[in-house]
Motif scaffolding. Structure first.
Motif, mmCIF file in Angstrom:
data_model
loop_
_atom_site.group_PDB
_atom_site.id
_atom_site.type_symbol
_atom_site.label_atom_id
_atom_site.label_comp_id
_atom_site.label_asym_id
_atom_site.label_seq_id
_atom_site.Cartn_x
_atom_site.Cartn_y
_atom_site.Cartn_z
ATOM 1 N N GLU A 27 0.813 -1.216 0.000
ATOM 2 C CA GLU A 27 0.000 0.000 0.000
ATOM 3 C C GLU A 27 0.848 1.269 0.000
ATOM 4 O OE1 GLU A 27 0.180 -1.650 4.255
ATOM 5 O OE2 GLU A 27 -0.137 -2.397 2.214
ATOM 6 N N LEU A 28 2.157 1.153 0.255
ATOM 7 C CA LEU A 28 3.029 2.323 0.251
ATOM 8 C C LEU A 28 3.780 2.496 -1.070
ATOM 9 C CD1 LEU A 28 4.656 2.310 3.824
ATOM 10 C CD2 LEU A 28 2.806 3.746 2.981
ATOM 11 N N HIS A 29 3.709 1.525 -1.945
ATOM 12 C CA HIS A 29 4.441 1.609 -3.199
ATOM 13 C C HIS A 29 3.971 2.811 -4.016
ATOM 14 C CE1 HIS A 29 5.469 -2.988 -3.166
ATOM 15 N NE2 HIS A 29 6.054 -2.307 -2.188
ATOM 16 N N GLY A 30 4.928 3.657 -4.417
ATOM 17 C CA GLY A 30 4.605 4.826 -5.223
ATOM 18 C C GLY A 30 3.971 5.961 -4.449
ATOM 19 N N ARG A 31 3.996 5.915 -3.132
ATOM 20 C CA ARG A 31 3.387 6.955 -2.321
ATOM 21 C C ARG A 31 4.461 7.823 -1.679
ATOM 22 N NH1 ARG A 31 -1.768 5.265 -0.855
ATOM 23 N NH2 ARG A 31 -2.128 7.452 -0.273
ATOM 24 N N GLU A 32 4.046 9.001 -1.216
ATOM 25 C CA GLU A 32 4.927 9.919 -0.499
ATOM 26 C C GLU A 32 4.484 10.048 0.951
ATOM 27 O OE1 GLU A 32 5.397 13.752 -2.151
ATOM 28 O OE2 GLU A 32 6.603 13.099 -3.863
ATOM 29 N N MET A 33 5.443 10.165 1.829
ATOM 30 C CA MET A 33 5.180 10.401 3.240
ATOM 31 C C MET A 33 5.825 11.730 3.622
ATOM 32 S SD MET A 33 4.038 9.273 6.263
ATOM 33 C CE MET A 33 3.918 7.483 6.177
ATOM 34 N N ILE A 34 5.036 12.637 4.185
ATOM 35 C CA ILE A 34 5.547 13.932 4.627
ATOM 36 C C ILE A 34 5.870 13.849 6.119
ATOM 37 C CG2 ILE A 34 5.097 16.408 4.744
ATOM 38 C CD1 ILE A 34 5.189 15.276 1.927
ATOM 39 N N VAL A 35 7.110 14.134 6.469
ATOM 40 C CA VAL A 35 7.546 14.096 7.867
ATOM 41 C C VAL A 35 8.236 15.416 8.198
ATOM 42 C CG1 VAL A 35 7.809 11.589 7.933
ATOM 43 C CG2 VAL A 35 9.734 13.010 7.226
ATOM 44 N N PRO A 36 8.229 15.828 9.467
ATOM 45 C CA PRO A 36 8.931 17.060 9.847
ATOM 46 C C PRO A 36 10.448 16.901 9.675
ATOM 47 C CG PRO A 36 7.349 16.407 11.538
ATOM 48 C CD PRO A 36 7.469 15.266 10.600
ATOM 49 N N THR A 37 11.079 17.954 9.240
ATOM 50 C CA THR A 37 12.525 17.902 9.060
ATOM 51 C C THR A 37 13.237 17.658 10.373
ATOM 52 O OG1 THR A 37 12.307 19.453 7.208
ATOM 53 C CG2 THR A 37 14.501 19.162 8.109
ATOM 54 N N HIS A 38 12.703 18.223 11.468
ATOM 55 C CA HIS A 38 13.369 18.066 12.759
ATOM 56 C C HIS A 38 13.231 16.657 13.322
ATOM 57 C CE1 HIS A 38 9.566 17.969 14.980
ATOM 58 N NE2 HIS A 38 9.160 18.994 14.247
ATOM 59 N N SER A 39 12.469 15.776 12.658
ATOM 60 C CA SER A 39 12.331 14.400 13.126
ATOM 61 C C SER A 39 13.428 13.493 12.577
ATOM 62 C CB SER A 39 10.963 13.834 12.746
ATOM 63 O OG SER A 39 10.834 13.714 11.329
ATOM 64 N N TYR A 40 14.460 14.082 11.985
ATOM 65 C CA TYR A 40 15.594 13.294 11.498
ATOM 66 C C TYR A 40 16.223 12.548 12.670
ATOM 67 C CZ TYR A 40 20.087 12.125 9.355
ATOM 68 O OH TYR A 40 21.182 11.448 8.878
ATOM 69 N N GLY A 41 16.409 11.252 12.494
ATOM 70 C CA GLY A 41 16.963 10.438 13.568
ATOM 71 C C GLY A 41 15.906 9.734 14.388
#
Length: 281
Positions: A109-123
């Protein structure tokens, strides 16, 4: 006259409905575009260099650029959490778009999809997949060891020394002076109402669980500190644990002094001066 009143009422009602729909459109457009979420893969939304420019999150973190390989980590954050390979599609100061391609590790269900995450959540929510460090690095792309290595590397470059792995805590010695060990940090983690997931991974979180279990179950608790050699910070962790217990159990008079004296005697017979640190007596 009645027709005029009915017409006026209908006209006002249409105006109210129009304003209500306009407000909802503006709310959903601007609010949900800024939140995390999944969306279909699409071209950049025309914000120019805002998405495409390279950014530096901090002095201790690697820069993020479109096209880099990455890992997505499902919350809650943990080394044992579900993780999927992806790539960075767009980058801004506040958001990062992760693109999932067809991969055996990725749910269909994730193939070809985009996930938006906060930049500060790196790590925590995502991290980079680094190149193989040596020619003999034969870790499989879907191995847990490779993900653990990349996640710990990403967190260390961001100055994070602690990472949870289930009930265990992994600590990295960056050979710097950590600034997260003081009375204020202790109070942040100390308390019967404090849960481990309420704060970032820390030694104090594990110690607070021990104190709460001791008070709740009235049973002895054990803290095991393991290291892979001298100079890894095991003595520092032990000292910080004693200070935390001293604050958490104030009724135990001279608790820390008694333990420290016993350790000093033990070190006299077991420790020697090493190349990386002098922990001898």
């Amino acid at each position: 006259f009645y027709d005029y009143i009915i017409f006026s009422f209908i006209f006002c009602y249409c105006i109210v409905i129009y304003c209500y729909i306009s407000i909802l459109f503006i709310f959903f457009f601007f609010f949900f575009q800024a939140e995390d979420g999944i969306r279909d893969a699409q071209e950049s939304r025309g914000l120019g260099d805002v998405y495409k420019r390279q950014i530096q999150m901090s002095e201790s973190c690697v820069p993020l650029e479109p096209g880099q390989n990455a890992w997505y980590v499902e919350p809650p954050f943990d080394l044992l959490a579900n993780h999927f390979p992806c790539s960075i599609e767009t980058v801004s100061a506040k958001r990062v778009a992760l693109l999932f391609t067809a991969h055996d590790m990725t749910p269909p269900e994730l193939h070809g999809r985009e996930m938006i995450v906060p930049t500060h959540s790196y790590g925590t929510r995502f991290c980079l997949r680094f190149d193989r460090q040596t020619t003999g690095d034969d870790l499989a792309d879907d191995s847990l060891e490779l993900f653990v290595r990349d996640l710990l590397e990403s967190r260390s470059r961001h100055g994070e020394i602690y990472t949870y792995a289930g009930s265990q805590l992994i600590a990295l010695n960056l050979f710097t002076n950590p600034s997260c060990f003081d009375a204020q940090s202790m109070r942040r983690y100390l308390g019967e109402d404090k849960q481990r997931e309420d704060n970032p991974p820390h030694l104090y979180g594990v110690l607070n669980d021990m104190v709460n279990s001791l008070k709740r179950d009235d049973k002895s608790q054990m803290l095991v500190l393991e290291s892979n050699g001298p100079g890894t910070g095991i003595s520092f962790s032990l000292n910080q644990s004693l200070e935390f217990f001293q604050m958490a159990l104030p009724s135990e008079a001279h608790f820390s002094d008694r333990i420290t004296t016993a350790l000093y005697i033990l070190h006299t017979f077991t420790n020697a001066k090493m190349s990386r640190n002098d922990d001898s007596c």
